[in-house]
Scaffold this motif. Structure first.
Motif, PDB file in Angstrom:
ATOM      1  N   LYS A   8     -34.388 -43.204   4.578  1.00  0.00           N
ATOM      2  CA  LYS A   8     -34.003 -42.158   3.638  1.00  0.00           C
ATOM      3  C   LYS A   8     -32.558 -41.799   3.945  1.00  0.00           C
ATOM      4  N   THR A  40     -37.379 -41.061  -4.583  1.00  0.00           N
ATOM      5  CA  THR A  40     -36.816 -39.743  -4.337  1.00  0.00           C
ATOM      6  C   THR A  40     -37.739 -39.016  -3.373  1.00  0.00           C
ATOM      7  N   THR A  41     -37.150 -38.308  -2.416  1.00  0.00           N
ATOM      8  CA  THR A  41     -37.943 -37.603  -1.401  1.00  0.00           C
ATOM      9  C   THR A  41     -37.868 -36.095  -1.633  1.00  0.00           C
ATOM     10  N   TRP A  42     -38.685 -35.354  -0.899  1.00  0.00           N
ATOM     11  CA  TRP A  42     -38.642 -33.891  -0.909  1.00  0.00           C
ATOM     12  C   TRP A  42     -37.702 -33.361   0.169  1.00  0.00           C
ATOM     13  N   PHE A  69     -36.505 -48.114  -4.751  1.00  0.00           N
ATOM     14  CA  PHE A  69     -35.881 -46.787  -4.662  1.00  0.00           C
ATOM     15  C   PHE A  69     -36.923 -45.689  -4.866  1.00  0.00           C
ATOM     16  N   LYS A 102     -28.791 -39.470   2.327  1.00  0.00           N
ATOM     17  CA  LYS A 102     -28.209 -38.512   1.389  1.00  0.00           C
ATOM     18  C   LYS A 102     -27.512 -39.239   0.233  1.00  0.00           C
ATOM     19  N   PRO A 162     -32.427 -36.988   0.341  1.00  0.00           N
ATOM     20  CA  PRO A 162     -33.195 -36.989  -0.909  1.00  0.00           C
ATOM     21  C   PRO A 162     -33.455 -38.359  -1.546  1.00  0.00           C
ATOM     22  N   ARG A 163     -32.849 -39.404  -1.038  1.00  0.00           N
ATOM     23  CA  ARG A 163     -33.024 -40.734  -1.634  1.00  0.00           C
ATOM     24  C   ARG A 163     -33.503 -41.713  -0.574  1.00  0.00           C
ATOM     25  N   PHE A 203     -31.189 -46.803  -9.000  1.00  0.00           N
ATOM     26  CA  PHE A 203     -32.086 -46.146  -9.941  1.00  0.00           C
ATOM     27  C   PHE A 203     -32.890 -47.153 -10.763  1.00  0.00           C
ATOM     28  N   LEU A 260     -26.719 -42.960  -2.071  1.00  0.00           N
ATOM     29  CA  LEU A 260     -27.548 -44.031  -2.625  1.00  0.00           C
ATOM     30  C   LEU A 260     -27.784 -45.080  -1.551  1.00  0.00           C
TER      31      LEU A 260
END
Length: 59
Positions: free
Chosen positions: A29, A13-15, A11, A31, A20-21, A6, A33
């Motif tokens: 990408k 964030t995805t849709w 880093f 799920k 999602p990361r 973070f 970190l």
């Protein structure tokens, strides 16, 4: 000490609800970190971590 994604400039964030990361440096990408995936698959801490501009030295 574990890498904090973070606080990393790579880093994002995805849709994508299934992934999602993401990590721009490694180009994937996931799920979990990205740093956790790198550690689990390579056995070493992420070598691409770069602190975001404006982030202090606090962890």
């Amino acid at each position: 000490m574990a890498v904090n994604c973070f606080k990393c400039r790579h880093f994002f964030t995805t849709w994508d609800a299934n992934h999602p990361r993401g990590c721009r440096a490694y180009g994937f990408k996931t799920k979990e970190l990205p740093s956790a995936l790198v550690k689990r698959t390579s056995g070493i801490e992420c070598l691409k971590f770069e602190r975001k501009q404006g982030e202090g030295h606090k962890q």
